[in-house]
Design an enzyme around this catalytic site. Sequence first.
Site, short mmCIF file in Angstrom:
data_model
loop_
_atom_site.label_atom_id
_atom_site.label_comp_id
_atom_site.label_asym_id
_atom_site.label_seq_id
_atom_site.Cartn_x
_atom_site.Cartn_y
_atom_site.Cartn_z
N LYS A 149 -40.68 119.42 -116.78
CA LYS A 149 -41.28 118.29 -117.48
C LYS A 149 -40.85 116.99 -116.82
O LYS A 149 -39.77 116.97 -116.23
CB LYS A 149 -40.92 118.29 -118.97
CG LYS A 149 -39.44 118.41 -119.32
CD LYS A 149 -38.43 117.39 -118.93
CE LYS A 149 -38.60 115.95 -119.19
NZ LYS A 149 -37.35 115.19 -118.85
N ASP A 183 -38.33 109.54 -119.40
CA ASP A 183 -37.98 110.84 -118.81
C ASP A 183 -37.26 111.70 -119.85
O ASP A 183 -37.70 112.83 -120.12
CB ASP A 183 -37.15 110.67 -117.53
CG ASP A 183 -36.73 112.03 -116.98
OD1 ASP A 183 -37.58 112.73 -116.43
OD2 ASP A 183 -35.56 112.41 -117.16
#
Length: 310
Positions: free
Chosen positions: A90, A168
């Site tokens: 991811k 993030d």
Amino acid sequence: MSPLRIAIVGFGKIARDQHVPAIAATEGAVLAAVASPNTSLAGVPQVATLEELLRNGPPFDAVALCTPPQVRRDQAAIALAAGKHVLLEKPPGAMLSEIGPLLTAAVAARRTLFATWHSRVAPAVEPARLLLAGRRITAVRISWKEDVRVWHPGQAWIWQPGGLGVFDPGINALSILTRILPQPLFVTSADLAFPANRDAPIAATLRLADAAGLPIFAEFDFRQTGPQSWDIHLDTDQGPVILSSGGAKLSAGGVQHVVAAAAEYAGLYRRFVELTATGEPDVDLTPFQLVADAFLLGHRRTVEPFEDAT
Ligand code: NAP
């Protein structure tokens, strides 16, 4: 059936800490090679790039792309063209629009494209989803605050375009939220704080809602020293529900629920092995869309420059 031979591409923190032990613990998976410019793993064949791996490396069936998001699209396209299954760390990439063509290529080649969201398989997330299914949620607050110097030292890519900055880690909260809430969400406002010398935000606040007007407030901050927080508080008609420690712990009405310890990445690799048996894709872009919308809609403030620890 012979095991899925996986090559890790990009041997950094997450590859070392999570992917290697998870592959070792997954039945039907084996680590075949590492492709990383400067880092190797003892006892495993290593080359610098995916291209070299395809030319001169040992045979393999799949790649786990653990590189920074900005270089993953090209690597995924090359791997799929070579007939390999692809697991994406991811976020799935640096941009939303790059994923569609990858998915088309994967489906055409009958190879799996798996966009992973490791926080969704954190041990308390599924118990939280089931608990909330029987309640009316009235408000949600997310506090996702960590010290970037502790968790991301020297990761220049995180501050570059496509690196997402504080999103993030923040996207992990959104990946959980979009799993445990029953209705789709949208962003209603965002405030993004960009260090004067960086191309990605160091902090952000977001307001989101669902179609029924559920108020959701999220705070993301990379400047947190002292206690760190990866928590989601939900007010419900039957009292508060708190999902804390990044989805590892669940409490409801002040009572801590005991959840079975489960390793997030082992769950991801079990799923990857399952998917590759048929070449089925698993790509949910919802958390990424919310982050993209925060960038589209967000008011931007310039804050003091950020210097990494030396
Ligand atoms: P990292 O420590 O900076 O590692 C990235 C690695 O990618 C570097 O070690 C570098 O290898 C390699 N690399 C860079 N460009 C490359 C290229 N063109 N080809 C092959 N390898 C290349 O980053 P990270 O923390 O592991 O994060 C990577 C991804 O995992 C990010 O998307 C992040 O969101 C995700 N993630 C991270 C964490 C975490 O706790 N850190 C948790 C979950 C998910 P060399 O060392 O060989 O130069």
